[in-house]
Design a protein around this motif. Sequence first.
Motif, mmCIF file in Angstrom:
data_model
loop_
_atom_site.group_PDB
_atom_site.id
_atom_site.type_symbol
_atom_site.label_atom_id
_atom_site.label_comp_id
_atom_site.label_asym_id
_atom_site.label_seq_id
_atom_site.Cartn_x
_atom_site.Cartn_y
_atom_site.Cartn_z
ATOM 1 N N SER A 23 -15.840 1.719 -3.728
ATOM 2 C CA SER A 23 -16.365 2.749 -4.615
ATOM 3 C C SER A 23 -16.960 2.178 -5.893
ATOM 4 O O SER A 23 -17.453 2.928 -6.740
ATOM 5 N N GLY A 24 -16.878 0.870 -6.063
ATOM 6 C CA GLY A 24 -17.453 0.236 -7.240
ATOM 7 C C GLY A 24 -16.458 -0.248 -8.262
ATOM 8 O O GLY A 24 -16.845 -0.748 -9.317
ATOM 9 N N VAL A 25 -15.155 -0.107 -7.971
ATOM 10 C CA VAL A 25 -14.109 -0.587 -8.874
ATOM 11 C C VAL A 25 -13.488 -1.830 -8.249
ATOM 12 O O VAL A 25 -12.662 -1.738 -7.344
ATOM 13 N N GLU A 26 -13.895 -3.007 -8.706
ATOM 14 C CA GLU A 26 -13.361 -4.251 -8.145
ATOM 15 C C GLU A 26 -11.858 -4.333 -8.400
ATOM 16 O O GLU A 26 -11.408 -4.246 -9.535
ATOM 17 N N MET A 27 -11.096 -4.501 -7.326
ATOM 18 C CA MET A 27 -9.649 -4.445 -7.466
ATOM 19 C C MET A 27 -8.993 -5.337 -6.417
ATOM 20 O O MET A 27 -9.313 -5.277 -5.234
ATOM 21 N N ALA A 28 -8.065 -6.176 -6.867
ATOM 22 C CA ALA A 28 -7.284 -7.015 -5.956
ATOM 23 C C ALA A 28 -5.994 -6.285 -5.610
ATOM 24 O O ALA A 28 -5.394 -5.633 -6.471
ATOM 25 N N PRO A 29 -5.543 -6.366 -4.365
ATOM 26 C CA PRO A 29 -4.332 -5.645 -3.964
ATOM 27 C C PRO A 29 -3.118 -5.977 -4.819
ATOM 28 O O PRO A 29 -2.335 -5.085 -5.158
ATOM 29 N N GLU A 30 -2.976 -7.243 -5.186
ATOM 30 C CA GLU A 30 -1.776 -7.624 -5.929
ATOM 31 C C GLU A 30 -1.688 -6.925 -7.284
ATOM 32 O O GLU A 30 -0.602 -6.731 -7.824
ATOM 33 N N SER A 31 -2.829 -6.521 -7.838
ATOM 34 C CA SER A 31 -2.808 -5.834 -9.124
ATOM 35 C C SER A 31 -2.359 -4.380 -8.998
ATOM 36 O O SER A 31 -2.097 -3.724 -10.015
ATOM 37 N N LEU A 32 -2.261 -3.885 -7.767
ATOM 38 C CA LEU A 32 -1.852 -2.505 -7.537
ATOM 39 C C LEU A 32 -0.386 -2.378 -7.132
ATOM 40 O O LEU A 32 0.170 -1.280 -7.153
ATOM 41 N N VAL A 33 0.214 -3.476 -6.751
ATOM 42 C CA VAL A 33 1.564 -3.429 -6.187
ATOM 43 C C VAL A 33 2.552 -2.774 -7.137
ATOM 44 O O VAL A 33 3.336 -1.897 -6.751
ATOM 45 N N ALA A 34 2.518 -3.168 -8.408
ATOM 46 C CA ALA A 34 3.510 -2.670 -9.353
ATOM 47 C C ALA A 34 3.449 -1.163 -9.528
ATOM 48 O O ALA A 34 4.471 -0.512 -9.755
ATOM 49 N N SER A 35 2.252 -0.586 -9.393
ATOM 50 C CA SER A 35 2.105 0.841 -9.660
ATOM 51 C C SER A 35 2.333 1.718 -8.431
ATOM 52 O O SER A 35 2.646 2.905 -8.585
ATOM 53 N N ILE A 36 2.213 1.170 -7.218
ATOM 54 C CA ILE A 36 2.324 2.056 -6.050
ATOM 55 C C ILE A 36 3.357 1.623 -5.013
ATOM 56 O O ILE A 36 3.732 2.432 -4.155
ATOM 57 N N TYR A 37 3.834 0.391 -5.090
ATOM 58 C CA TYR A 37 4.765 -0.088 -4.067
ATOM 59 C C TYR A 37 6.207 0.162 -4.518
ATOM 60 O O TYR A 37 6.570 -0.119 -5.665
ATOM 61 N N VAL A 38 7.014 0.726 -3.629
ATOM 62 C CA VAL A 38 8.417 1.036 -3.927
ATOM 63 C C VAL A 38 9.288 0.039 -3.157
ATOM 64 O O VAL A 38 9.513 0.208 -1.944
ATOM 65 N N PRO A 39 9.784 -1.024 -3.809
ATOM 66 C CA PRO A 39 10.478 -2.098 -3.088
ATOM 67 C C PRO A 39 11.686 -1.625 -2.286
ATOM 68 O O PRO A 39 11.876 -2.048 -1.137
ATOM 69 N N GLU A 40 12.491 -0.737 -2.885
ATOM 70 C CA GLU A 40 13.700 -0.328 -2.177
ATOM 71 C C GLU A 40 13.397 0.479 -0.915
ATOM 72 O O GLU A 40 14.239 0.577 -0.020
ATOM 73 N N ARG A 41 12.200 1.036 -0.833
ATOM 74 C CA ARG A 41 11.817 1.773 0.375
ATOM 75 C C ARG A 41 10.787 1.019 1.198
ATOM 76 O O ARG A 41 10.284 1.540 2.197
ATOM 77 N N ARG A 42 10.469 -0.174 0.741
ATOM 78 C CA ARG A 42 9.548 -1.062 1.451
ATOM 79 C C ARG A 42 8.240 -0.363 1.843
ATOM 80 O O ARG A 42 7.787 -0.425 2.982
ATOM 81 N N GLY A 43 7.657 0.299 0.886
ATOM 82 C CA GLY A 43 6.408 0.975 1.194
ATOM 83 C C GLY A 43 5.770 1.641 -0.009
ATOM 84 O O GLY A 43 6.304 1.635 -1.108
ATOM 85 N N SER A 44 4.608 2.217 0.245
ATOM 86 C CA SER A 44 3.874 2.988 -0.749
ATOM 87 C C SER A 44 3.752 4.416 -0.237
ATOM 88 O O SER A 44 3.888 4.673 0.960
ATOM 89 N N PHE A 45 3.458 5.336 -1.179
ATOM 90 C CA PHE A 45 3.447 6.741 -0.812
ATOM 91 C C PHE A 45 2.225 7.434 -1.399
ATOM 92 O O PHE A 45 1.666 7.015 -2.407
ATOM 93 N N ALA A 46 1.825 8.514 -0.738
ATOM 94 C CA ALA A 46 0.569 9.178 -1.071
ATOM 95 C C ALA A 46 0.452 9.574 -2.541
ATOM 96 O O ALA A 46 -0.603 9.337 -3.151
ATOM 97 N N PRO A 47 1.450 10.186 -3.163
ATOM 98 C CA PRO A 47 1.278 10.577 -4.575
ATOM 99 C C PRO A 47 0.972 9.387 -5.488
ATOM 100 O O PRO A 47 0.145 9.496 -6.403
ATOM 101 N N GLU A 48 1.625 8.252 -5.242
ATOM 102 C CA GLU A 48 1.376 7.071 -6.077
ATOM 103 C C GLU A 48 -0.030 6.517 -5.828
ATOM 104 O O GLU A 48 -0.688 6.055 -6.780
ATOM 105 N N LEU A 49 -0.494 6.557 -4.588
ATOM 106 C CA LEU A 49 -1.848 6.082 -4.308
ATOM 107 C C LEU A 49 -2.886 6.940 -5.019
ATOM 108 O O LEU A 49 -3.838 6.423 -5.614
#
Length: 249
Positions: A23-49
């Motif tokens: 979409s035009g926003v250069e973004m590396a996956p690792e920069s998103l992990v902290a905001s959307i990945y839930v370690p204790e549930r080993r996953g990401s979820f739609a509201p956070e995305l």
Amino acid sequence: MPWYPDDPYQCGPQSLATVLTASGVEMAPESLVASIYVPERRGSFAPELKASARAHGRLPYRLAPTLDALMTALDDGYPVLILQNLGLGFAPTWHFAVVVGYDRDAGAFLLRSGPHRRLVMDSTRFERRWRLGDYWGIALLGPADLPDWVELTGYEAQLAYLETAWGPHLEGVYRRMAKRWPQSATANLGLGNLAFGSADLAGAERYYRRVLAADGDHVGALNNLAEVYARRGQLEAALKLACRALRLA
């Protein structure tokens, strides 16, 4: 189209990075992990995305839950981030992927999925996995994007979160909305507020009255029109409108 091979639990950041970059926003996956990945549930979820997409200036528009809606978005050049269930209804295995194309003749969809840069999946299998994910799929829209398949309710609901991030672009956003949906309260109220902010009181009144023509009890339009009257020194009319807005609120 970018591709980020993921590890077993990072499909959310990788998929979101793919559609953000497209979409035009250069973004590396690792920069998103902290905001959307839930370690204790080993996953990401739609509201956070969705929240992360908005934080990066993109409106996450949920598509209608049909293959036709998905293919229409793809035809317009929008990759679609989807949620699939790779398991069973009673034993789900949730997985985010990005649909980047389809072959109608072959009856297949093309995905960026996990370690696969080009995963070809027949439409029957794809539809089953997507259906088990409640047909969840989003396309990311920038402030200049208003494709024909976007509907007012879904667009307005997400725009409410982006009015600050899209500040410099809001006039264009509201004008496109008003052209497509002349009765849109969001568009007319927004244009009225911009006119009021630039001391165009006649313009502000015109837009606020458009809102009230469609909904005579719209509290925001009543209150803002009262502000127009007060600025002109029409204090009695302003007080009447403000009291009415207060009663309704």
